[in-house]
Design a protein around this motif. Structure first.
Motif, PDB file in Angstrom:
ATOM      1  N   VAL A  50      10.130 -20.359  17.703  1.00 15.50           N
ATOM      2  CA  VAL A  50      10.996 -19.246  18.101  1.00 15.50           C
ATOM      3  C   VAL A  50      10.376 -17.911  17.712  1.00 15.50           C
ATOM      4  CG1 VAL A  50      13.243 -18.163  17.739  1.00 15.50           C
ATOM      5  CG2 VAL A  50      13.093 -20.631  18.011  1.00 15.50           C
ATOM      6  N   LEU A  51       9.836 -17.819  16.509  1.00 14.98           N
ATOM      7  CA  LEU A  51       9.252 -16.556  16.058  1.00 14.98           C
ATOM      8  C   LEU A  51       8.029 -16.183  16.895  1.00 14.98           C
ATOM      9  CD1 LEU A  51       9.550 -16.793  12.160  1.00 14.98           C
ATOM     10  CD2 LEU A  51      11.112 -15.758  13.807  1.00 14.98           C
ATOM     11  N   LYS A  52       7.228 -17.166  17.266  1.00 14.88           N
ATOM     12  CA  LYS A  52       6.077 -16.874  18.127  1.00 14.88           C
ATOM     13  C   LYS A  52       6.521 -16.390  19.497  1.00 14.88           C
ATOM     14  CE  LYS A  52       2.055 -19.405  16.464  1.00 14.88           C
ATOM     15  NZ  LYS A  52       0.994 -20.363  16.836  1.00 14.88           N
ATOM     16  N   ALA A  53       7.626 -16.981  19.999  1.00 15.40           N
ATOM     17  CA  ALA A  53       8.145 -16.538  21.299  1.00 15.40           C
ATOM     18  C   ALA A  53       8.710 -15.128  21.199  1.00 15.40           C
ATOM     19  CB  ALA A  53       9.213 -17.510  21.786  1.00 15.40           C
TER      20      ALA A  53
ATOM     21  N   VAL B  50       2.517 -14.237  11.409  1.00 16.64           N
ATOM     22  CA  VAL B  50       3.774 -13.967  12.107  1.00 16.64           C
ATOM     23  C   VAL B  50       4.895 -13.715  11.112  1.00 16.64           C
ATOM     24  CG1 VAL B  50       5.495 -14.904  13.706  1.00 16.64           C
ATOM     25  CG2 VAL B  50       3.066 -15.333  14.102  1.00 16.64           C
ATOM     26  N   HIS B  51       4.986 -14.559  10.072  1.00 19.27           N
ATOM     27  CA  HIS B  51       6.022 -14.389   9.049  1.00 19.27           C
ATOM     28  C   HIS B  51       5.863 -13.049   8.330  1.00 19.27           C
ATOM     29  CE1 HIS B  51       8.251 -18.161   9.054  1.00 19.27           C
ATOM     30  NE2 HIS B  51       7.110 -18.787   9.313  1.00 19.27           N
ATOM     31  N   GLU B  52       4.629 -12.682   8.042  1.00 19.11           N
ATOM     32  CA  GLU B  52       4.393 -11.420   7.355  1.00 19.11           C
ATOM     33  C   GLU B  52       4.741 -10.229   8.251  1.00 19.11           C
ATOM     34  OE1 GLU B  52       0.778  -9.037   5.030  1.00 19.11           O
ATOM     35  OE2 GLU B  52       0.444 -11.018   5.912  1.00 19.11           O
ATOM     36  N   TYR B  53       4.401 -10.331   9.518  1.00 18.08           N
ATOM     37  CA  TYR B  53       4.676  -9.245  10.456  1.00 18.08           C
ATOM     38  C   TYR B  53       6.177  -9.039  10.650  1.00 18.08           C
ATOM     39  CZ  TYR B  53       4.891  -6.699  14.886  1.00 18.08           C
ATOM     40  OH  TYR B  53       5.182  -5.784  15.868  1.00 18.08           O
ATOM     41  N   LEU B  54       6.919 -10.144  10.767  1.00 19.47           N
ATOM     42  CA  LEU B  54       8.364 -10.061  10.986  1.00 19.47           C
ATOM     43  C   LEU B  54       9.162  -9.991   9.686  1.00 19.47           C
ATOM     44  CD1 LEU B  54       8.804 -12.697  13.855  1.00 19.47           C
ATOM     45  CD2 LEU B  54       8.748 -10.212  14.056  1.00 19.47           C
ATOM     46  N   LYS B  55       8.463 -10.184   8.558  1.00 20.11           N
ATOM     47  CA  LYS B  55       9.129 -10.214   7.248  1.00 20.11           C
ATOM     48  C   LYS B  55      10.229 -11.282   7.234  1.00 20.11           C
ATOM     49  CE  LYS B  55       8.187  -5.420   5.941  1.00 20.11           C
ATOM     50  NZ  LYS B  55       7.204  -5.203   7.019  1.00 20.11           N
ATOM     51  N   MET B  56       9.889 -12.438   7.775  1.00 22.21           N
ATOM     52  CA  MET B  56      10.803 -13.568   7.827  1.00 22.21           C
ATOM     53  C   MET B  56      10.334 -14.662   6.875  1.00 22.21           C
ATOM     54  SD  MET B  56      13.440 -13.306   9.862  1.00 22.21           S
ATOM     55  CE  MET B  56      13.811 -15.015  10.219  1.00 22.21           C
TER      56      MET B  56
END
Length: 230
Positions: free
Chosen positions: A159-162, A175-181
């Motif tokens: 989902v985060l990649k989408a 991706v996690h670092e970019y979205l801070k998730m």
């Protein structure tokens, strides 16, 4: 032990001997049945379940509610949790993954790669609609094995990649670092710590006892407070 919440009732009996466990359970069910007769309440055994929580192969002998035998199941749903026989949480996590897949399919036009919605709004939809599905009761099912935890982590990764329309070769930590998730494991640690801090000074002694009594370990797994140190 009897646990109640609204109109949901669970009756628990424990013993090393499966016959004695069923005898204790049957004794209490008889009392429940008599109480229901006094109050003119009719119960349906088909709407109830009998489950044996054990690592052994054999089941406990059947029990009755009134004159009806309770159907024996390998899993039972109680307060939104799918409790399996060995308490591995595999069934619960898989059910949540199926529910998440269904919800995401209905929202993909808003959150998917072709959506023109802003990144902030896509994340807002994920946090308010999808994330609560798998974080419910995370303090308990967070003790599941890494293999089962990865079932939900793979969903979140997709989902985060989408959401950010990232190429397939993008590293998930980026991706996690970019979205801070946070990852699923990080959510387990954070929410378990918050839960522990909330009940440590709770006015209800039954709640505070949860922090002092070490839960029983099954299948050499962690207890719920071990998740805080992840």
């Amino acid at each position: 032990m009897t646990a109640t919440f609204a109109d949901d009732t669970a009756v628990l009996a424990s013993d090393e001997n499966n016959n004695l466990a069923s005898e204790m359970l049957q004794s209490h069910l008889d009392k429940v049945n008599e109480w229901m007769k006094d109050w003119r309440i009719k119960a349906s055994a088909t709407k109830s379940n009998h489950v044996t929580f054990t690592l052994r192969k054999q089941d406990c002998p059947p029990v009755k509610l009134g004159n009806e035998v309770l159907p024996h199941q390998s899993t039972v749903k109680y307060l939104g949790f799918h409790l399996d026989r060995k308490q591995t949480w595999k069934c619960h996590i898989q059910k949540k993954r199926d529910e998440l897949n269904q919800r995401y399919r209905s929202l993909e036009w808003l959150m998917g790669r072709k959506s023109r919605l802003s990144l902030e709004n896509k994340l807002l939809i994920y946090k308010t609609v999808l994330k609560p599905v798998w974080t419910y009761g995370i303090q308990l099912w967070g003790t599941a094995s890494q293999t089962n935890i990865e079932i939900l982590q793979r969903f979140q990764n997709g989902v985060l990649k989408a959401i950010v329309n990232a190429p397939w070769f993008t590293r998930m930590d980026e991706v996690h670092e970019y979205l801070k998730m946070p990852t699923v494991r990080e959510e387990v640690a954070k929410l378990t710590r918050t839960y522990r801090d909330r009940i440590v000074n709770h006015p209800n002694k039954l709640a505070t006892d949860l922090t002092s009594n070490v839960p029983t370990r099954r299948l050499k797994r962690k207890n719920i407070w071990d998740n805080i140190d992840l």
